[in-house]
Design an enzyme around this catalytic site. Sequence first.
Site, PDB file in Angstrom:
ATOM      1  N   TYR A   6       0.780  -0.987   0.001  1.00 51.33           N
ATOM      2  CA  TYR A   6       0.019   0.075  -0.015  1.00 51.33           C
ATOM      3  C   TYR A   6       1.030   1.189  -0.001  1.00 51.33           C
ATOM      4  O   TYR A   6       1.654   1.321   0.893  1.00 51.33           O
ATOM      5  CB  TYR A   6      -0.760  -0.005   1.202  1.00 51.33           C
TER       6      TYR A   6
ATOM      7  N   TYR B 206      -5.302   4.621  -7.585  1.00 49.77           N
ATOM      8  CA  TYR B 206      -5.534   4.722  -6.160  1.00 49.77           C
ATOM      9  C   TYR B 206      -6.814   3.980  -5.685  1.00 49.77           C
ATOM     10  O   TYR B 206      -7.857   4.515  -5.565  1.00 49.77           O
ATOM     11  CB  TYR B 206      -5.402   6.207  -5.749  1.00 49.77           C
TER      12      TYR B 206
END
Lengths: 144, 399
Positions: free
Chosen positions: B302, B353
């Site tokens: 992430y 994203y």
Amino acid sequence: MHAAFPLPDVDWPPTRELFAGAARGELRVTRCNLCATLVWYPSTPCRTCGAERQEWVTVSGRGTLFSWSVVRFPWIPQFKSIVPFVTGLVALEEDPRVRLVSRIVDCPIDDLRCDMPLEVDFRPLRFDGVDGEVVVPLFRPERR
Amino acid sequence: MTGTDWGFASDLDDVSGQIAIVGVGDADHSKASGRTTYEIAGQAAERALADAGLTARDVDGLMYVPFSGDQMDAKAFHAHFGTSHDLWTSDRGGGMVWAGSAPYDAALAIRSGKAKYVLNTFSVAWATQRPQMVGGPGHVHAEDLYKQNLEVPFGWFPQPVYFANMATRHMHEYGTTSEQLGAIAVACRRHANLTPGAVMKDKLLTLEQYLASPLVADPFRKEDCCLISDGGAAYVMTSLERARDLKQPIIAVLGVGVGNAKSGVYWSQQGDFTATPQQFAAPRSFAMAGVKPDDVDVLACYDPFTIVSLMQIEDMGFCAKGDGGKFVSGDTLHFDSGKLPYNTHGGMLSHAYVLGIAHVTEIVRQLRGEAAAQVNNAAIGVYGGYTGPQASTLVLGRR
């Protein structure tokens, strides 16, 4: 009625004394009633003993610049009138594990260094297009 | 302050080798598209089920995250697929840290007979919603009263500013440089350039271009920061036994770990400011899986900002703490020539994203041998999930 976002709400109970103290020229933080460790943020459990009761105490207003960033892009519209500005974390002299979020003033960008000595400077915070002002603790390089 | 008293690992049962990820699907990833999160999740779910050779009627377990209030819960699932059967549901799914920990909760449900086929989805339409500031990454932070009163007035907001401060301190403590942060952005962009569907597929980025890009919050340039996208992904999990009857190669869940920071969402007070709770998550997950960092063929973390990649790579043990800058420089993270192929779809900086869910689908494709920027003979893949307060490490392996 309290000042509008992004100014702080000086009446919000957990942080009210920080702003009341700033208006008097005192830097106020909370201390654990049980083990006397400084606790920040206020009304969060003590990181040392877990106790939740605290009292407000006055600290020296001296600390060091733990970290910082020069904000050049206005992430919210209210910041347009203040960019570029320096926002960072100030580690308190009394317990450097306590880091106040603040803005660093009166310091050329090229002179900013982690761990440089700072001192508090209480100033009114204003934003263009936002009604009101609130006196808050900002920090400047320590004057020798 | 360093040391390890600033956080802790969650105690998890051993679920190694009990379930597999048997279907993956990515929705279309894009800039503002006018789509809703439900449409995006529905498309991802359809593709994941088709990939697994299953139908919506086969799904009897559903995982999602409740935080934005617009994720694929049971009602949305049935509305999309026109079904009405009973579903075991869990709100411990979705993206971010949960994209890595959902397989743990799914394994518990599957082994106790609560569900046979569990679908985990996550979707965002933040590019579409951005003009109204409805949702979006800063929204939840702006509503937190401590942040409103102790951070925002001082300009310590939103996320790029928090993590720029971490990068400044990391540079001070360990000598990390802008060139080293740039190496991460460049590797991710190169992977996105090779990946169909990546938002930045056609935009090249060299280290020289990175260094010439203006600062937005020192030491960050915009290339250090993730995109704002519309998109999402989904994956389907079942027991290892049932996985053998399905059409895809078996990609088993070998290890899961979850780490926690005591300071929660208040990064300013995090005991070790230049670290992530991967310090607590990764050792547990690797131990459950019986692997070492050296065994990992492909890693996806992430990556809201370059520094978060760098810190997780250190904290997961791929190099010593503080050596991350030197470690990631050059071609270390590249899929074809690097020691640690990293975010091989481009990550959140250059792919989309979508908060980590597409990192997991990418790792599964890598282990099947069907990724765009394919790592040669990848057998062990790892996803590092992160929210700040928590981190997760998911170890997957080809069987």
